[in-house]
Design a protein around this motif. Structure first.
Motif, mmCIF file in Angstrom:
data_model
loop_
_atom_site.group_PDB
_atom_site.id
_atom_site.type_symbol
_atom_site.label_atom_id
_atom_site.label_comp_id
_atom_site.label_asym_id
_atom_site.label_seq_id
_atom_site.Cartn_x
_atom_site.Cartn_y
_atom_site.Cartn_z
ATOM 1 N N MET A 1 20.249 38.766 50.289
ATOM 2 C CA MET A 1 20.659 37.539 50.542
ATOM 3 C C MET A 1 21.697 37.255 49.243
ATOM 4 O O MET A 1 21.324 37.611 48.162
ATOM 5 N N SER A 2 22.846 36.620 49.504
ATOM 6 C CA SER A 2 23.628 36.457 48.462
ATOM 7 C C SER A 2 23.211 35.287 47.543
ATOM 8 O O SER A 2 22.629 34.309 48.018
ATOM 9 N N PRO A 3 23.852 35.345 46.179
ATOM 10 C CA PRO A 3 23.389 34.140 45.470
ATOM 11 C C PRO A 3 24.055 32.744 46.125
ATOM 12 O O PRO A 3 23.287 31.770 45.966
ATOM 13 N N ALA A 4 25.189 32.929 46.764
ATOM 14 C CA ALA A 4 25.569 31.612 47.425
ATOM 15 C C ALA A 4 24.576 31.142 48.625
ATOM 16 O O ALA A 4 24.521 29.780 48.644
ATOM 17 N N THR A 5 24.069 31.957 49.216
ATOM 18 C CA THR A 5 23.262 31.624 50.314
ATOM 19 C C THR A 5 21.718 31.163 49.734
ATOM 20 O O THR A 5 21.367 29.932 50.251
ATOM 21 N N VAL A 6 21.484 31.454 48.672
ATOM 22 C CA VAL A 6 20.087 31.011 47.916
ATOM 23 C C VAL A 6 20.568 29.842 47.405
ATOM 24 O O VAL A 6 19.588 28.899 47.559
ATOM 25 N N PHE A 7 21.728 29.559 46.950
ATOM 26 C CA PHE A 7 22.090 28.169 46.242
ATOM 27 C C PHE A 7 22.289 27.194 47.267
ATOM 28 O O PHE A 7 21.557 26.241 47.284
ATOM 29 N N GLN A 8 22.599 27.712 48.640
ATOM 30 C CA GLN A 8 22.770 26.423 49.608
ATOM 31 C C GLN A 8 21.255 26.087 50.033
ATOM 32 O O GLN A 8 21.048 25.058 50.378
ATOM 33 N N ILE A 9 20.313 27.270 50.326
ATOM 34 C CA ILE A 9 19.162 26.965 50.718
ATOM 35 C C ILE A 9 18.396 26.042 49.821
ATOM 36 O O ILE A 9 17.872 24.955 50.029
ATOM 37 N N HIS A 10 18.570 26.276 48.306
ATOM 38 C CA HIS A 10 17.998 25.657 47.506
ATOM 39 C C HIS A 10 18.445 23.946 47.550
ATOM 40 O O HIS A 10 17.615 23.149 47.324
ATOM 41 N N LEU A 11 19.765 23.866 47.657
ATOM 42 C CA LEU A 11 20.447 22.779 47.817
ATOM 43 C C LEU A 11 19.673 22.009 48.844
ATOM 44 O O LEU A 11 19.345 20.430 48.859
ATOM 45 N N ALA A 12 19.586 22.424 49.886
ATOM 46 C CA ALA A 12 19.023 21.759 51.154
ATOM 47 C C ALA A 12 17.487 21.724 51.224
ATOM 48 O O ALA A 12 17.058 20.255 51.245
ATOM 49 N N LEU A 13 16.672 22.653 50.730
ATOM 50 C CA LEU A 13 15.492 22.428 50.515
ATOM 51 C C LEU A 13 14.722 21.316 49.387
ATOM 52 O O LEU A 13 13.658 21.060 49.109
ATOM 53 N N GLY A 14 15.874 21.268 48.373
ATOM 54 C CA GLY A 14 15.421 20.419 47.127
ATOM 55 C C GLY A 14 15.060 18.966 47.957
ATOM 56 O O GLY A 14 14.423 18.344 46.904
ATOM 57 N N TYR A 15 15.663 18.772 48.909
ATOM 58 C CA TYR A 15 15.151 17.169 49.230
ATOM 59 C C TYR A 15 13.665 17.270 49.908
ATOM 60 O O TYR A 15 12.945 16.080 49.799
ATOM 61 N N VAL A 16 13.177 18.487 50.507
ATOM 62 C CA VAL A 16 12.195 18.323 51.206
ATOM 63 C C VAL A 16 10.695 17.815 50.535
ATOM 64 O O VAL A 16 10.249 16.927 50.959
ATOM 65 N N PRO A 17 10.578 18.533 49.275
ATOM 66 C CA PRO A 17 9.380 18.196 48.636
ATOM 67 C C PRO A 17 9.205 16.786 48.129
ATOM 68 O O PRO A 17 8.560 15.832 48.029
ATOM 69 N N TRP A 18 10.558 16.213 47.627
ATOM 70 C CA TRP A 18 10.976 14.954 47.183
ATOM 71 C C TRP A 18 10.427 13.972 48.427
ATOM 72 O O TRP A 18 9.919 12.690 48.177
ATOM 73 N N LEU A 19 11.060 14.046 49.573
ATOM 74 C CA LEU A 19 10.816 13.038 50.639
ATOM 75 C C LEU A 19 9.238 13.359 51.044
ATOM 76 O O LEU A 19 8.458 12.304 51.317
ATOM 77 N N LEU A 20 8.489 14.405 50.822
ATOM 78 C CA LEU A 20 7.062 14.325 51.134
ATOM 79 C C LEU A 20 6.470 13.621 50.140
ATOM 80 O O LEU A 20 5.518 12.705 50.294
ATOM 81 N N CYS A 21 6.766 13.717 48.733
ATOM 82 C CA CYS A 21 6.171 12.992 47.760
ATOM 83 C C CYS A 21 6.458 11.561 48.120
ATOM 84 O O CYS A 21 5.481 10.694 47.853
ATOM 85 N N LEU A 22 7.791 11.191 48.332
ATOM 86 C CA LEU A 22 8.306 9.748 48.585
ATOM 87 C C LEU A 22 7.073 9.029 49.557
ATOM 88 O O LEU A 22 6.478 7.989 49.368
ATOM 89 N N GLY A 23 7.083 9.833 50.832
ATOM 90 C CA GLY A 23 6.300 9.122 51.724
ATOM 91 C C GLY A 23 4.741 9.222 51.494
ATOM 92 O O GLY A 23 4.039 8.035 51.799
ATOM 93 N N LEU B 1 16.217 13.989 44.030
ATOM 94 C CA LEU B 1 15.385 12.805 43.759
ATOM 95 C C LEU B 1 16.201 11.732 43.137
ATOM 96 O O LEU B 1 15.791 10.607 43.630
ATOM 97 N N LEU B 2 17.322 11.836 42.680
ATOM 98 C CA LEU B 2 18.300 10.799 42.246
ATOM 99 C C LEU B 2 18.974 10.097 43.593
ATOM 100 O O LEU B 2 18.698 9.055 43.771
#
Length: 175
Positions: free
Chosen positions: A1-23, A144-145
């Motif tokens: 997996m390319s570093p760019a793909t990993v970064f894109q996945i990180h960006l997208a998945l960065g919201y999931v745990p925060w939304l779960l925590c928020l709820g 989170l911000l």
């Protein structure tokens, strides 16, 4: 997996745990708070955005990170953090407090949206390694911000509606 793909996945998945925590944890607590205290809690989190100045420190980020991206991200975060601190300092002067609450949320939201746009324009995913020590900021901190900016606007609108405050155009339409 390319570093760019990993970064894109990180960006997208960065919201999931925060939304779960928020709820699960944050929303029940904020809903139980007075509207001013809820906004004060959000302002406290955003008062740490001075940390974004790290984007302009040589050696923390790589030399090939475009200066235009780094500078805008750094100073946008700094401005947001200062406005959030001003909100906290003026909590006893309610009109100023509410002005700074709206200001730091508008400035902070615009900063993040422009950073996402600019990052996309310069191909930041392909330059992710140039983020160096700041790599965690867009992956962990920015989601989170952004979520708390949306939450702050939601709480502001809910408070305005519950207080019976209406926009001048709506008031004219009602009469």
């Amino acid at each position: 997996m390319s570093p760019a793909t990993v970064f894109q996945i990180h960006l997208a998945l960065g919201y999931v745990p925060w939304l779960l925590c928020l709820g699960a944890y944050v929303m029940p607590r904020l809903n139980a708070m007075d509207h001013l205290e809820a906004q004060r809690a959000i302002a406290t989190l955003h008062s740490f955005r001075f940390f974004g100045l790290v984007f302009i420190i040589p050696g923390v980020v790589g030399p090939n990170l475009p200066a235009s991206f780094a500078s805008f991200a750094a100073y946008g975060d700094f401005a947001t953090g200062v406005l959030a601190m001003l909100a906290l300092l003026t909590v006893r002067i309610r009109p100023l407090f509410w002005l700074f609450v709206v200001a730091f949320n508008v400035v902070g939201t615009v900063d993040i949206i422009v950073d996402y746009y600019h990052g996309n324009q310069i191909g930041l995913a392909n330059l992710a390694g140039e983020l160096g020590a700041t790599y965690a900021i867009p992956i962990i901190y920015v989601p989170l911000l952004m979520i708390t900016h949306a939450l702050a606007f939601y709480l502001l609108l809910r408070w305005v509606r519950s207080a019976g405050l209406v926009a001048p155009a709506e008031a004219a339409r009602r009469s």
